[in-house]
Write an enzyme that holds these catalytic residues in place. Structure first.
Site, short mmCIF file in Angstrom:
data_model
loop_
_atom_site.label_atom_id
_atom_site.label_comp_id
_atom_site.label_asym_id
_atom_site.label_seq_id
_atom_site.Cartn_x
_atom_site.Cartn_y
_atom_site.Cartn_z
N SER A 124 -17.53 16.00 9.06
CA SER A 124 -18.61 16.01 10.04
C SER A 124 -19.70 17.00 9.60
O SER A 124 -20.35 16.77 8.59
CB SER A 124 -18.05 16.32 11.43
OG SER A 124 -19.00 16.06 12.42
N HIS A 159 -19.12 9.90 11.60
CA HIS A 159 -18.69 9.28 12.86
C HIS A 159 -19.43 7.96 13.13
O HIS A 159 -19.77 7.65 14.27
CB HIS A 159 -18.92 10.24 14.04
CG HIS A 159 -18.36 11.60 13.85
ND1 HIS A 159 -17.02 11.85 13.59
CD2 HIS A 159 -18.97 12.83 13.86
CE1 HIS A 159 -16.83 13.16 13.48
NE2 HIS A 159 -17.99 13.77 13.62
#
Length: 235
Positions: A124, A159
């Site tokens: 991330s 994501h």
């Protein structure tokens, strides 16, 4: 050789019962017990995050440690980093991560480590930080582009399938030239770069994918084949 492994989501923090991506990272070092250092800056050094790192990696054939910029283990951060085999950067607030790293000169140190063969990895925020730009929710509501370290060319969106607004937001940013064209990563996918070239895409989930996203009169999304690590040895 310079190597970066960027994960859109997954690993010990998101898939505690699925070690495939983390084992893949460890397997890239040709040592019996590689040294792996977790940098949890983006989470504000969340205690639970650090604990989960040690819970997993203490059970693996490696020497885990972590680097806190709130309670540094040493004044000589450069020596500490250069002694590692793998740097693993956690998720959280990318803007805060970049600000603190620059204040501590860690951006320069990490680039030196990369140039000297230390593998850089992350999830991330810890994935997009290595690119020219990334898509982040660091500023509060909504997703926006952010300038990152620029070790890798282009932009990155993590994501991609894990949060409903990620795909449309990234495509809109690319369409309006608000962000460079780049690569989008589903949760459970990692892109492995050797030097500046994409070497391999691997996944811990059978249906997880990576995509090149660019604009050619309209947004174009090109799937990049991924190797599912559950069906092959994570080498």
């Amino acid at each position: 050789m310079r190597q970066i492994i960027a994960m859109g989501g997954g690993g010990f923090s998101m898939e505690p019962d699925n070690p495939l991506l983390d084992l893949y990272i460890l397997n890239q070092v040709d040592k019996v017990k590689p040294k792996i250092c977790f940098i949890p800056t983006a989470s504000g050094d969340a205690d639970n995050y650090i604990k989960r790192f040690y819970d997993f990696f203490n059970e693996q054939n490696c020497h885990p440690s972590h680097l806190s910029l709130f309670s540094p283990p040493t004044r000589d951060l450069e020596r500490f980093i250069l002694l590692q085999d793998i740097i693993y950067v956690g998720g959280g607030n990318t803007k805060n991560l970049l600000a603190l790293w620059k204040e501590w000169d860690l951006d320069r140190i990490l680039k030196k480590a990369w140039n000297e063969g230390v593998i850089l990895a992350g999830i991330s925020a810890g994935a997009i930080c290595w690119f020219d730009e990334g898509v982040t929710d660091s500023f509060g509501d909504g997703l926006e582009p952010i300038k990152c370290l620029g070790f890798l060319n282009g932009s990155c969106c993590p994501h991609y399938d894990g949060e409903a607004d990620r795909r449309p937001a990234y495509q809109k940013l690319v369409e309006t030239s608000s962000i460079q064209a780049g690569i989008a990563l589903d949760d459970g996918v990692a892109v492995h770069y050797k030097e500046l070239e994409l070497y391999k895409v691997v996944s811990s989930r059978p249906d997880a994918k990576a995509y090149r996203v660019l604009f050619e009169e309209q947004v174009v999304e090109i799937e990049i084949p991924a190797q599912f690590l559950g069906s092959l040895k994570a080498d």
